[in-house]
Design a protein around this motif. Structure first.
Motif, PDB file in Angstrom:
ATOM      1  N   HIS A 375      30.511   1.597   4.037  1.00 55.17           N
ATOM      2  CA  HIS A 375      30.681   2.251   4.802  1.00 55.17           C
ATOM      3  C   HIS A 375      31.635   2.820   5.061  1.00 55.17           C
ATOM      4  O   HIS A 375      32.000   3.823   5.834  1.00 55.17           O
ATOM      5  CB  HIS A 375      30.799   1.045   6.285  1.00 55.17           C
ATOM      6  CG  HIS A 375      31.357   1.331   7.540  1.00 55.17           C
ATOM      7  ND1 HIS A 375      29.891   2.329   8.458  1.00 55.17           N
ATOM      8  CD2 HIS A 375      32.272   1.835   8.769  1.00 55.17           C
ATOM      9  CE1 HIS A 375      30.608   2.422   9.163  1.00 55.17           C
ATOM     10  NE2 HIS A 375      31.685   2.352   9.296  1.00 55.17           N
ATOM     11  N   ASP A 376      33.238   2.460   4.930  1.00 61.26           N
ATOM     12  CA  ASP A 376      34.357   3.231   4.787  1.00 61.26           C
ATOM     13  C   ASP A 376      34.536   4.229   3.798  1.00 61.26           C
ATOM     14  O   ASP A 376      34.825   5.407   4.087  1.00 61.26           O
ATOM     15  CB  ASP A 376      35.141   2.052   4.417  1.00 61.26           C
ATOM     16  CG  ASP A 376      36.294   1.264   5.321  1.00 61.26           C
ATOM     17  OD1 ASP A 376      35.513   1.156   6.645  1.00 61.26           O
ATOM     18  OD2 ASP A 376      36.730   0.370   5.242  1.00 61.26           O
ATOM     19  N   LEU A 377      34.261   4.036   2.592  1.00 61.09           N
ATOM     20  CA  LEU A 377      33.961   4.916   2.218  1.00 61.09           C
ATOM     21  C   LEU A 377      32.308   6.472   2.574  1.00 61.09           C
ATOM     22  O   LEU A 377      33.132   8.022   2.462  1.00 61.09           O
ATOM     23  CB  LEU A 377      33.314   5.227   0.638  1.00 61.09           C
ATOM     24  CG  LEU A 377      34.133   4.485  -0.352  1.00 61.09           C
ATOM     25  CD1 LEU A 377      33.377   3.744  -1.272  1.00 61.09           C
ATOM     26  CD2 LEU A 377      35.601   4.612  -0.414  1.00 61.09           C
ATOM     27  N   LEU A 378      32.003   5.915   2.669  1.00 60.20           N
ATOM     28  CA  LEU A 378      31.237   7.083   3.572  1.00 60.20           C
ATOM     29  C   LEU A 378      31.068   7.377   4.366  1.00 60.20           C
ATOM     30  O   LEU A 378      30.873   8.878   5.403  1.00 60.20           O
ATOM     31  CB  LEU A 378      29.383   6.557   3.687  1.00 60.20           C
ATOM     32  CG  LEU A 378      28.825   6.028   2.353  1.00 60.20           C
ATOM     33  CD1 LEU A 378      27.946   4.777   2.884  1.00 60.20           C
ATOM     34  CD2 LEU A 378      28.211   7.032   2.327  1.00 60.20           C
ATOM     35  N   ALA A 379      31.752   7.086   5.346  1.00 58.21           N
ATOM     36  CA  ALA A 379      33.005   7.370   6.437  1.00 58.21           C
ATOM     37  C   ALA A 379      33.688   8.538   6.580  1.00 58.21           C
ATOM     38  O   ALA A 379      34.076   9.363   7.826  1.00 58.21           O
ATOM     39  CB  ALA A 379      33.147   6.514   7.597  1.00 58.21           C
TER      40      ALA A 379
END
Length: 476
Positions: A375-379
């Motif tokens: 999630h943090d990478l995609l955000a």
């Protein structure tokens, strides 16, 4: 442009079906009244009344249990064996040809003839189990074979290249493509099972079965009982179909959830530690998808470990085939290709699990990154509304960013990207390139792209390698 709401086609479906049922009941009642004799055709009210009377008798429920157990047993046995044999034979031509005559025979032979033989072989109490099996096995087996023939292997090739475990590929890709065929076949096979099972019981008349009840009603000229038992069979067939199909369809989302699970969780927002970068070398290689589709001959290319290279050859030169060959998705026709043992890849054609969220697609190939890390990478490259929802609802550019993040998060020695920025605007390109620069962590990068700006964004060296020989490319 705002999207137009589509009319809800299901809002009136139930009332329309109810109206159709009422119309047929009215026609049945009018026909019964026209004939004027219950022995020939009792009315619907008389049949329902008799069905309620039978339902009040414990012996009737014992009959239902007898027949339900045998029809269900035969159906599940045929479904499981048809699925297993279809999966095995679908990829083996010799086995497919070996089984074809037997399957065609089972599909074509009249079930009544088979039942007569089965009565001699297995007796009346088990005849319905075998009859149901023989009726259901061919359509299930043939639907699995057809699904394997029609499957799209694009996603499977990418997942295999990135060493996603076979059980996860089965759940996330193979089962999702097979499931619609099985659901469609099961809608018909459930009805076929009850027809074959009750026919077998009617001929064999095993004590305590629904078929025996129908046979006795016929002998005693109890037409009301005959119609009541028939109505019970129809109701059981409908209920079994609804229950089985609903349970079968539910395995799709369940399989996706199981496939997305990782054995552990990595550090939030950081890629999993990967083995050291590896070089890429081709020596006198001939590339293509077969002798009739050669795209490059005598190709030599040397990319040092940790180098960043962009293939800028013109369209049709074979850049995609070169990327797929380095990723071991396509075998070289001749020559020597020295590829890294572990690669990450983004192909030109989209390759995502449509029913999974963006986070789950990244988790599938990202080792122990975990949902929070994905999630943090995609955000960093996607808007908040694009996260936590199936990727089938995302735009082409958003889906492309998910594929790139998946490749960057996958622990590998080299990252191979085929036209990765083609569907992205300039701002998105800069975001993704910045993320790639941080996550490459010294890995070898090979990109196919026509845009000179991509080389600047990625800090890569542009080469035209498909003309024959390209000199060695070293890390900047």
């Amino acid at each position: 442009m705002p999207s137009r709401a589509r009319p809800d086609r299901d809002a009136t479906a139930a009332p329309r079906r109810a109206a159709a049922v009422v119309a047929w009941l009215v026609a049945w009642q009018l026909l019964s009244m026209g004939i004027g004799h219950d022995l020939l055709l009792p009315g619907p009210a008389d049949v329902v009344l008799r069905l309620l009377e039978l339902a009040a008798q414990p012996a009737s429920w014992a009959r239902v249990g007898f027949s339900l157990a045998r029809v269900t047993g035969g159906f599940l046995l045929a479904f499981c064996l048809g699925l297993a044999l279809g999966l095995v034979a679908g990829g083996r031509r010799w086995l497919l040809e070996l089984l074809e005559p037997a399957v065609l025979l089972l599909k074509s032979v009249p079930i009544v003839c088979v039942i007569v033989l089965l009565l001699l072989w297995v007796g009346s109490r088990q005849v319905s189990v075998v009859a149901v099996f023989l009726a259901v096995f061919p359509p299930v087996y043939l639907s699995v074979v057809e699904a394997i023939r029609a499957r799209d292997d694009g996603l499977g090739r990418v997942l295999r290249a990135m060493e996603v475990p076979a059980w996860r590929r089965l759940l996330a890709d193979d089962w999702q493509q097979l499931l619609p065929y099985l659901v469609a076949t099961s809608r018909n096979a459930c009805g076929m099972a009850w027809k074959a099972g009750v026919a077998a019981e009617l001929i064999g008349s095993p004590r305590g079965s629904m078929g025996e009840g129908i046979y006795q009603a016929k002998l005693l000229l109890e037409t009301g009982d005959l119609f009541a038992w028939t109505l019970a069979v129809v109701a059981l067939s409908w209920a079994c179909e609804r229950v089985f199909v609903r349970c079968l369809a539910a395995t799709g989302p369940l399989a996706l959830r199981l496939a997305a699970r990782c054995p552990g969780a990595g550090a939030s927002g950081a890629a999993v530690a990967a083995p050291g970068p590896a070089p890429i070398r081709l020596e006198g290689a001939t590339l293509g998808h077969g002798p009739a589709s050669v795209v490059a001959k005598a190709l030599s290319l040397e990319l040092s470990a940790g180098s960043r290279t962009i293939l800028s050859d013109p369209s049709g030169a074979g850049k995609t085939t070169l990327i797929e060959t380095v990723a071991r998705m396509v075998e070289p026709l001749s020559g020597e290709v020295d590829s890294p043992a572990h690669v990450s890849v983004v192909t030109q054609a989209p390759a995502l699990v449509e029913g999974m969220t963006a986070e789950q697609n990244v988790e599938l190939a990202a080792g122990t990154l975990g949902e929070r890390g994905a999630h943090d990478l995609l955000a960093q490259v996607l808007p908040a509304e694009a996260l936590g929802r199936p990727v089938r609802g995302l735009s082409g550019g958003q889906r492309r960013r998910v594929e790139i993040v998946r490749a960057l998060a996958h622990p590998s020695q080299a990252v191979l990207l085929d036209e990765p920025f083609a569907a992205l605007d300039r701002a998105s390109r800069r975001q993704v390139a910045a993320l790639a620069d941080r996550l490459l962590a010294g890995r070898t990068l090979l990109v196919a792209s026509h845009d000179p700006e991509d080389a600047r964004l990625l800090g890569a060296t542009r080469v035209e390698a498909l003309g024959g020989t390209a000199g060695p490319v070293r890390p900047a």
